[in-house]
Design an enzyme around this catalytic site. Structure first.
Site, PDB file in Angstrom:
ATOM      1  CG  ASP A   1      -2.030  -1.018   1.090  1.00 16.27           C
ATOM      2  OD1 ASP A   1      -2.784  -0.923   0.104  1.00 16.27           O
ATOM      3  OD2 ASP A   1      -2.133  -1.907   1.948  1.00 16.27           O
TER       4      ASP A   1
ATOM      5  CG  PHE B   1      -5.964   5.038   8.285  1.00 23.73           C
ATOM      6  CD1 PHE B   1      -4.793   5.397   8.954  1.00 23.73           C
ATOM      7  CD2 PHE B   1      -6.709   6.032   7.667  1.00 23.73           C
ATOM      8  CE1 PHE B   1      -4.391   6.726   9.013  1.00 23.73           C
ATOM      9  CE2 PHE B   1      -6.318   7.370   7.718  1.00 23.73           C
ATOM     10  CZ  PHE B   1      -5.153   7.716   8.391  1.00 23.73           C
TER      11      PHE B   1
ATOM     12  N   GLY C   1      -7.267  -2.064   9.176  1.00 21.57           N
ATOM     13  CA  GLY C   1      -8.052  -2.349  10.371  1.00 21.57           C
ATOM     14  C   GLY C   1      -9.415  -1.698  10.432  1.00 21.57           C
TER      15      GLY C   1
ATOM     16  CG  ASP D   1      -7.333  -3.146  -0.215  1.00 17.95           C
ATOM     17  OD1 ASP D   1      -7.207  -3.586   0.939  1.00 17.95           O
ATOM     18  OD2 ASP D   1      -6.543  -2.322  -0.729  1.00 17.95           O
TER      19      ASP D   1
HETATM   20  C1  DX5 Z   1      -6.343   0.626   2.984  1.00 20.28           C
HETATM   21  C2  DX5 Z   1      -5.418  -0.345   2.293  1.00 20.28           C
HETATM   22  C3  DX5 Z   1      -5.684  -1.778   2.580  1.00 20.28           C
HETATM   23  C4  DX5 Z   1      -5.651  -2.132   4.027  1.00 20.28           C
HETATM   24  C5  DX5 Z   1      -6.108  -3.517   4.245  1.00 20.28           C
HETATM   25  O1  DX5 Z   1      -6.089   1.882   2.507  1.00 20.28           O
HETATM   26  O2  DX5 Z   1      -5.503  -0.187   0.887  1.00 20.28           O
HETATM   27  O3  DX5 Z   1      -4.836  -2.620   1.803  1.00 20.28           O
HETATM   28  O4  DX5 Z   1      -4.394  -1.927   4.607  1.00 20.28           O
HETATM   29  O5  DX5 Z   1      -6.081  -3.767   5.619  1.00 20.28           O
HETATM   30  P1  DX5 Z   1      -7.277  -4.497   6.381  1.00 20.28           P
HETATM   31  O6  DX5 Z   1      -7.368  -5.892   5.795  1.00 20.28           O
HETATM   32  O7  DX5 Z   1      -6.835  -4.456   7.785  1.00 20.28           O
HETATM   33  O8  DX5 Z   1      -8.530  -3.710   6.110  1.00 20.28           O
HETATM   34 ZN    ZN Z   2      -4.581  -1.703  -0.478  1.00 20.56          ZN
END
Ligand code: DX5
Ligand code: ZN
Length: 224
Positions: free
Chosen positions: A33, A141, A143, A173
């Site tokens: 990311d 973010f 979580g 995602d």
């Molecule tokens: C959010 C990111 C995601 C995220 C996924 O902006 O693109 O890839 O980190 O994390 P979880 O699975 O914890 O939602």
């Molecule tokens: Zn992502």
């Protein structure tokens, strides 16, 4: 479904160990990311860090660019070792030129949509891309809570891809865990990004096995 672990919530001071953890879990690739502090209210890492990570694993690098101007750095991400390059349709990049720049480097091109962006936003590009990444949280973010109201949009995208006989992969995602993975598989998702749920799992390999066991609504579209 395939699993693409997001390392956003990993311990970056020991990232080699975290890649070993991802490999041991049996996951299929790794999701990186990239945040620029402008397109999203958070900042992560860029091409120099990815280049240093590249020798640490043979897993496919599924790079998610949360950037206002992704087209400026396509070559830099390709040089750093990205295999799949996801950029947002809401960014300030010329979409077709950016797709062409990614493909000119022999990389897979993916268009990403935020929760408030309709599926139709990617329809004009479906015959030019390898994958659509549907956000099921607001990007920025790890979580966060999975947005179940994205499921009809995913199903709509699946129907359009199938109706046109295309082999575009759908990735999802945000907030994917044991409880939410079955619903996205049923809606037609091929690849699930899993961040905090995987890194906090008591048994990461069991979680990956469980997600692997979920059949995508149309498995013919599943590409590693
Ligand atoms: C959010 C990111 C995601 C995220 C996924 O902006 O693109 O890839 O980190 O994390 P979880 O699975 O914890 O939602
Ligand atoms: Zn992502």
């Amino acid at each position: 479904m395939l699993v693409s672990p997001s390392i956003l919530t990993c311990d970056f001071a020991h990232v080699a160990d975290e890649f070993a953890f991802v490999e041991a879990s049996g996951a299929d690739m790794v999701h990186l990311d990239v945040m620029d502090g402008v397109f999203v209210p958070n900042l992560s890492f860029g091409p120099p860090v990815i280049a240093r990570m590249r020798p640490l694993t043979d897993l496919t690098f599924d790079v998610h660019l949360m950037m206002q101007y992704p087209h400026r750095l396509i070559d830099a991400f390709a040089d750093a070792g990205a295999d799949i390059i996801n950029f947002h349709v809401e960014s300030d990049s010329p979409v077709e030129e950016t797709i062409a720049a990614i493909r000119a480097r022999g990389k897979k091109a993916a268009l990403t949509i935020k929760p408030r962006t309709p599926a139709e936003a990617v329809f004009p590009y479906l015959d030019k891309i390898d994958m659509v990444l549907v956000m099921t949280v607001e990007p920025g973010f790890g979580g966060q809570k999975f947005m179940a109201d994205m499921l009809p949009k995913i199903a709509q995208l699946r129907r359009e891809i199938d109706r046109r006989g295309l082999s575009v992969t759908i990735e999802v995602d945000g907030g994917i865990a044991s409880a939410t993975a079955p619903s996205v598989a049923a809606a037609g998702v091929d690849i699930a990004v899993v961040g905090s749920a995987l890194f906090n799992a008591p048994d990461a390999a069991a979680l990956v096995d469980e997600i692997h066991g979920l059949r995508t609504a149309d498995a013919a579209h599943c590409q590693p």
